[in-house]
Write a protein that holds these residues in place. Structure first.
Motif, PDB file in Angstrom:
ATOM      1  N   LEU A 153       0.834  -1.209   0.000  1.00 24.06           N
ATOM      2  CA  LEU A 153       0.000   0.000   0.000  1.00 24.06           C
ATOM      3  C   LEU A 153       0.862   1.250   0.000  1.00 24.06           C
ATOM      4  O   LEU A 153       0.634   2.186  -0.763  1.00 24.06           O
ATOM      5  CB  LEU A 153      -0.924  -0.005   1.222  1.00 24.06           C
ATOM      6  N   ASN A 154       1.886   1.247   0.845  1.00 25.07           N
ATOM      7  CA  ASN A 154       2.743   2.423   0.957  1.00 25.07           C
ATOM      8  C   ASN A 154       3.484   2.694  -0.359  1.00 25.07           C
ATOM      9  O   ASN A 154       3.556   3.839  -0.816  1.00 25.07           O
ATOM     10  CB  ASN A 154       3.727   2.227   2.111  1.00 25.07           C
ATOM     11  N   ALA A 155       3.993   1.632  -0.991  1.00 26.53           N
ATOM     12  CA  ALA A 155       4.695   1.796  -2.277  1.00 26.53           C
ATOM     13  C   ALA A 155       3.728   2.308  -3.351  1.00 26.53           C
ATOM     14  O   ALA A 155       4.087   3.152  -4.177  1.00 26.53           O
ATOM     15  CB  ALA A 155       5.321   0.472  -2.702  1.00 26.53           C
ATOM     16  N   TYR A 200      -6.714   5.674   8.101  1.00 24.60           N
ATOM     17  CA  TYR A 200      -6.649   6.516   6.907  1.00 24.60           C
ATOM     18  C   TYR A 200      -5.651   7.646   7.120  1.00 24.60           C
ATOM     19  O   TYR A 200      -4.826   7.921   6.259  1.00 24.60           O
ATOM     20  CB  TYR A 200      -8.034   7.078   6.567  1.00 24.60           C
ATOM     21  N   GLU A 201      -5.730   8.270   8.287  1.00 14.73           N
ATOM     22  CA  GLU A 201      -4.809   9.374   8.576  1.00 14.73           C
ATOM     23  C   GLU A 201      -3.371   8.849   8.650  1.00 14.73           C
ATOM     24  O   GLU A 201      -2.456   9.415   8.064  1.00 14.73           O
ATOM     25  CB  GLU A 201      -5.182  10.073   9.898  1.00 14.73           C
ATOM     26  N   GLY A 206      -1.212  11.408   6.445  1.00 16.05           N
ATOM     27  CA  GLY A 206       0.068  11.826   7.004  1.00 16.05           C
ATOM     28  C   GLY A 206       1.228  11.667   6.023  1.00 16.05           C
ATOM     29  O   GLY A 206       1.810  12.664   5.580  1.00 16.05           O
ATOM     30  N   PRO A 207       1.552  10.420   5.640  1.00 16.44           N
ATOM     31  CA  PRO A 207       2.750  10.224   4.814  1.00 16.44           C
ATOM     32  C   PRO A 207       2.588  10.620   3.341  1.00 16.44           C
ATOM     33  O   PRO A 207       3.593  10.782   2.648  1.00 16.44           O
ATOM     34  CB  PRO A 207       3.027   8.719   4.929  1.00 16.44           C
ATOM     35  N   HIS A 208       1.364  10.766   2.845  1.00 18.54           N
ATOM     36  CA  HIS A 208       1.175  11.007   1.406  1.00 18.54           C
ATOM     37  C   HIS A 208       0.247  12.203   1.159  1.00 18.54           C
ATOM     38  O   HIS A 208      -0.868  12.032   0.650  1.00 18.54           O
ATOM     39  CB  HIS A 208       0.631   9.742   0.728  1.00 18.54           C
ATOM     40  N   PRO A 209       0.690  13.414   1.530  1.00 18.82           N
ATOM     41  CA  PRO A 209      -0.198  14.585   1.432  1.00 18.82           C
ATOM     42  C   PRO A 209      -0.674  14.870   0.008  1.00 18.82           C
ATOM     43  O   PRO A 209      -1.810  15.360  -0.170  1.00 18.82           O
ATOM     44  CB  PRO A 209       0.668  15.740   1.964  1.00 18.82           C
ATOM     45  N   VAL A 210       0.138  14.552  -1.017  1.00 24.27           N
ATOM     46  CA  VAL A 210      -0.291  14.794  -2.403  1.00 24.27           C
ATOM     47  C   VAL A 210      -1.495  13.912  -2.736  1.00 24.27           C
ATOM     48  O   VAL A 210      -2.461  14.355  -3.362  1.00 24.27           O
ATOM     49  CB  VAL A 210       0.880  14.516  -3.392  1.00 24.27           C
TER      50      VAL A 210
END
Lengths: 247, 247
Positions: A153-155, A200-201, A206-210
């Motif tokens: 998910l993070n990638a 979700y936050e 948090g880590p992916h503001p765009v």
């Protein structure tokens, strides 16, 4: 007086399922009436009942029961159904959602949709399964599997932000001129993380503001249909947050 | 004398990659010349070089560098590229592979392709990563992840045999009249299991005879192009078998 345009079939959905919400939104954004809607509840295992299995052997939602079948009566897979509705509805699906008749423009949307299947969905849907659906069914998901879903998910969110949204210089996925069905489908995919109670936050905003800014922009673009399509999800989200706050 | 039909772009491939082989087969089955071909070697990390990343930021193969770009210069995702080649080639892609112009017939192929992405590929590609590619890169893949890939692959093969091939009563996936690009793509997906040294028999041929018979039928249907497209794979397979026989 003109006869009302006929529907292309009956769409079987559960509004807690992300690909189902994406198709309901596609219908609403097309003025409604592309399909009739019928509800099949996954948490009551209705999709696995004998009657449903006879209709749709693959046993997954959504599916479209066709008004005019050629061969099998049902069509499965949300992206294939979306493409079919756009191609068969005589222009009722707005071109920005799926630009029928322009091979390269369609291919741009298709590439985003395919990317989601093998990246974003492998993170988001698997994490929700590992943390919500699995435990509810009494399944203990091994930590390595949960970790892999988080890392996938993070990638995927990083690639969404850096590549598909060009670090925030693009308004819509792939740099298209307006929100496409790829934005609709990706937003629904992320929305399911709201059932994780605060995740979700921690995972997205948090880590992916765009990505988070694109998600807010896309939600606004899809109103008033978005709020209606996600009504049930928001009720579950409120329940998840209130149980998280009691921990 | 007619000018030779121009290509739609340059296709970047590594013939060890399954979606790359599927597109090379699509081109060959269309008489060749839809695309030029250029090789980018994954095991030499050429796809991650600065030059390649500038061209294709998503960093994955295959991609099509378009002759006439509108927006981005490259198109990614093998299924999206296949659909684009079929739509933009002026009828050079045989209709049985992708039936351009017939919305429901296209949707039947699309549904099979989408199903592969979230089922078959999640088993086969992940198992090859866990057992061949990961270890070669010095990564220890946790047993739970290997087990999940095996179980996903097995469930996908069961669904292929029981549903998409109707227990062997269908000649081609989805009961279509001839092999479609969904057969090509699924066959390439299974072929990569041949790099596992004997695993193809244990994972596919033994427990899923309906799928194994379809795979043989599809290979024959795609000759002589199939043998050419899988030449490098067969050399690796022979190496894998001979090291397995020395164990």
């Amino acid at each position: 007086m003109e006869a009302p345009a006929r529907t292309l079939g009956v769409l079987a959905v559960d509004m807690m399922s992300q690909p189902c919400r994406a198709l309901v939104l596609l219908d609403a954004l097309s003025g409604g009436g592309l399909v009739e809607r019928k509800t099949v509840l996954i948490h009551k295992a209705q999709h696995l009942s004998e009657e449903e299995r006879a209709r749709n052997p693959i046993g997954k939602l959504p599916y479209l029961e066709l008004s005019d079948p050629a061969g099998e009566r049902v069509l499965t897979e949300s992206h294939a159904i979306a493409r079919y509705l756009a191609a068969a509805s005589g222009g009722r699906v707005p071109r920005h959602l799926y630009p029928t008749g322009d091979a390269l423009a369609c291919a741009r949307v298709d590439a985003l949709l395919d990317w989601q299947h093998t990246n974003l969905r492998q993170g988001a849907a698997k994490l929700v399964f590992a943390e919500v659906i699995g435990p509810r069914r009494g399944l203990a998901v091994p930590p390595a599997i949960v970790e892999q879903a988080r890392s996938t998910l993070n990638a995927a969110l990083r690639a969404m932000g850096e590549t598909h949204l060009a670090g925030g210089r693009r308004e819509w996925l792939g740099g298209l001129a307006d929100a496409s069905f790829a934005d609709v489908s990706a937003l629904c995919e992320l929305d399911q993380l709201r059932t994780l109670g605060g995740a979700y936050e921690a995972l997205v905003a948090g880590p992916h503001p765009v990505v988070a800014a694109w998600a807010e922009r896309t939600r606004r673009r899809l109103e008033p249909h978005y709020s209606r399509a996600t009504d049930m999800l928001r009720r579950v989200e409120r329940r998840a947050s209130s149980s998280a706050s009691r921990l």
